[in-house]
Design a protein around this motif. Sequence first.
Motif, PDB file in Angstrom:
ATOM      1  N   MET A   1       0.850  -1.183   0.000  1.00 19.36           N
ATOM      2  CA  MET A   1       0.000   0.000   0.000  1.00 19.36           C
ATOM      3  C   MET A   1       0.894   1.244   0.000  1.00 19.36           C
ATOM      4  SD  MET A   1      -3.043   1.030   2.678  1.00 19.36           S
ATOM      5  CE  MET A   1      -1.983   0.832   4.126  1.00 19.36           C
TER       6      MET A   1
ATOM      7  N   THR B   1      -4.093  11.654  -2.652  1.00 19.76           N
ATOM      8  CA  THR B   1      -4.048  10.527  -3.584  1.00 19.76           C
ATOM      9  C   THR B   1      -4.175  10.987  -5.038  1.00 19.76           C
ATOM     10  OG1 THR B   1      -6.428  10.185  -3.264  1.00 19.76           O
ATOM     11  CG2 THR B   1      -4.930   8.868  -1.912  1.00 19.76           C
TER      12      THR B   1
ATOM     13  N   SER C   1      -3.822   5.005  -0.450  1.00 20.48           N
ATOM     14  CA  SER C   1      -4.697   5.291   0.681  1.00 20.48           C
ATOM     15  C   SER C   1      -4.334   6.665   1.238  1.00 20.48           C
ATOM     16  CB  SER C   1      -4.521   4.218   1.762  1.00 20.48           C
ATOM     17  OG  SER C   1      -5.385   4.467   2.853  1.00 20.48           O
TER      18      SER C   1
ATOM     19  N   ARG D   1      -5.771   7.152  11.515  1.00 19.25           N
ATOM     20  CA  ARG D   1      -5.156   6.145  10.649  1.00 19.25           C
ATOM     21  C   ARG D   1      -3.978   5.410  11.280  1.00 19.25           C
ATOM     22  NH1 ARG D   1      -5.407   5.815   5.348  1.00 19.25           N
ATOM     23  NH2 ARG D   1      -4.773   3.718   5.939  1.00 19.25           N
TER      24      ARG D   1
END
Length: 303
Positions: free
Chosen positions: A61, A67, A84, A94
């Motif tokens: 990821m 993004t 992400s 997060r």
Amino acid sequence: MTHPNSISDTNASQHLTGEELQSLSIKAASLEPGLYVVATPIGNLRDITLRALDVLSAADMILAEDTRQTRKLLSAYDITTPLSPYHDHNAAKRVSGVMKDLQDGKVIALVSDAGTPLVSDPGFKLVRAAVAAGINVFPLPGASAVLAGLVKSGLPSDRFMFAGFLPPKSAARRTALNDFISVQATLVFFESGPRIAACLKDMKDVLGEREVVLTRELTKRYEEARHGSFDSLIDSVKADAPRGELVLLVGPPQISERWSEDEVVSALNVQIGDLGVKRASAEIAAQCGWPKRDVYQLALKLK
């Protein structure tokens, strides 16, 4: 932050061939689990490093400040790794989830909008959490608006201090600038076009005469640097206002010779009444060649 020189306006791009992509996937298989902090171009897409392409292609990821911005870079190199969002507004929420992925042995890449992560962006919180948890953190050096501006400026580079953005309001900005008066190093700031004239005026009043360089569009087609004094740059930005975010560099204070103790005492006696001990000490230290702490101790005795 969005660093000066967004990759949205680039003068170079490149697409990898199938053979090159296969080569990247082979290299990717040897990546150790952990957090990879990846520098990305600040303007010219060809400033990406080969190692950065390896990691971005192989990661499980990619955490990106924006993004949409990062997808432009990935598209140029046919990289399809999942993206992400990780930014100021969601970092607190997060971190725990990302830490679980890291503890499960995943390879996660962290990028900012442009340049080196952790420089005026929320990546610091995640790296700190990873270090505290014993997770491997791998820095991938590369483009940096701070270093590019320093190199282009021609100001002393043997000793420099990055100070990020100053407060937007003049009173708070002047208070913050007091901390830099006696710093014997080139100062590097980020600033925006609409605030630059007011910022230069406050710097002139607080820091005194210095060499100053204003850079913009670093690594891009219209890259420029404006050199001069505070007064000349104030005139310049009023006549031709620079757009976007800028890298502003201020040379170290110019000290001709060290003052005698009697000269320092005399100056303190004049200024302490108006400025107070702390500010008077800082302003005189910037001129007299004495360490700030020594001037301050002398000022306390006089008071």
